[in-house]
Design an enzyme around this catalytic site. Structure first.
Site, PDB file in Angstrom:
ATOM      1  N   TYR A  54       0.831  -1.203   0.000  1.00  0.00           N
ATOM      2  CA  TYR A  54       0.000   0.000   0.000  1.00  0.00           C
ATOM      3  C   TYR A  54       0.869   1.257   0.000  1.00  0.00           C
ATOM      4  O   TYR A  54       1.811   1.367   0.801  1.00  0.00           O
ATOM      5  CB  TYR A  54      -0.911   0.018   1.223  1.00  0.00           C
ATOM      6  CG  TYR A  54      -2.131  -0.874   1.119  1.00  0.00           C
ATOM      7  CD1 TYR A  54      -2.116  -2.041   0.355  1.00  0.00           C
ATOM      8  CD2 TYR A  54      -3.291  -0.553   1.805  1.00  0.00           C
ATOM      9  CE1 TYR A  54      -3.224  -2.853   0.263  1.00  0.00           C
ATOM     10  CE2 TYR A  54      -4.420  -1.370   1.715  1.00  0.00           C
ATOM     11  CZ  TYR A  54      -4.374  -2.517   0.948  1.00  0.00           C
ATOM     12  OH  TYR A  54      -5.468  -3.329   0.856  1.00  0.00           O
ATOM     13  N   ASP A  57      -4.754  -5.907  11.578  1.00  0.00           N
ATOM     14  CA  ASP A  57      -4.967  -7.345  11.724  1.00  0.00           C
ATOM     15  C   ASP A  57      -4.516  -8.088  10.473  1.00  0.00           C
ATOM     16  O   ASP A  57      -3.917  -9.166  10.544  1.00  0.00           O
ATOM     17  CB  ASP A  57      -6.433  -7.647  12.037  1.00  0.00           C
ATOM     18  CG  ASP A  57      -7.402  -7.012  11.047  1.00  0.00           C
ATOM     19  OD1 ASP A  57      -7.024  -6.057  10.335  1.00  0.00           O
ATOM     20  OD2 ASP A  57      -8.565  -7.452  11.007  1.00  0.00           O
TER      21      ASP A  57
END
Length: 204
Positions: free
Chosen positions: A84, A93
């Protein structure tokens, strides 16, 4: 849902969980009862928002005099590079699962988590996070249909993925004649798994 476990000799033990949505006091009471008396460190993966983080911080300070360490997604960590451009857009998570997959799997790996949401992430054998996706789980899909459509009956969230062998032609069964609510997520995951397979094997 709040989930917890002790770490003893490098292994997780005494796992527990409690639903906090709608009953946060009960959930934190359950967590407080599970805290060991000799707690010296608390590592936290929080995707439930600032209020839960604050409550947890207050609880640990009161019960154990411990300041929780909240895990955050990094651009690069433990040999894995996040795909990203803005790492904060990736749920912590999911990031932890990718790190674990890279260190536990012998080669490239896909991580699939199916719960409130269905998530998919992939990491290659060199620690390059290939990206991922997040989709609503069956209960969220069913709730969206009930909230945003009318005259189709109550939508049940199916608990299993089924093959579509026959198209529905009736609304008389008492629930919406839709495909299993897991099927859209399963189809998307299947397509992305094929893409990852091609990229890791053939570099395409």
């Amino acid at each position: 849902r709040i989930k917890w476990a002790h770490v003893e000799d490098g292994r997780l033990s005494k796992p527990g969980s409690a639903v906090h949505r709608g009953a946060p006091e009960r959930a934190f009471a359950a967590l407080a009862a599970a805290l060991p008396r000799d707690l010296s460190r608390a590592l936290v993966s929080n995707v439930a928002g600032d209020d839960i983080a604050r409550r947890l911080t207050d609880l640990l300070a009161l019960r154990s005099r411990v300041v929780p360490e909240f895990v955050a997604v990094q651009k690069e960590q433990f040999g894995v590079k996040c795909a990203y451009a803005d790492p904060s857009r990736l749920g912590v998570d999911r990031w932890i699962a990718v790190l674990a997959a890279f260190h536990l799997a012998p080669g490239a790996a896909c991580v699939i988590d199916a719960g409130t949401a269905a998530t998919f992430d992939a990491v290659d054998s060199h620690g390059r996070h290939l990206g991922g996706l997040i989709m609503p789980g069956p209960q969220l899909l069913a709730a969206a249909l009930d909230r945003n459509t009318s005259n189709i009956g109550a939508t049940a969230a199916a608990g299993v993925c089924i093959r579509i062998t026959q198209l529905s032609n009736s609304k008389r069964s008492g629930h919406a004649p839709i495909c299993s609510t897991w099927n859209p997520a399963a189809l998307s995951i299947s397509c992305h798994w094929a893409t990852v397979w091609s990229r890791t094997l053939y570099g395409v």
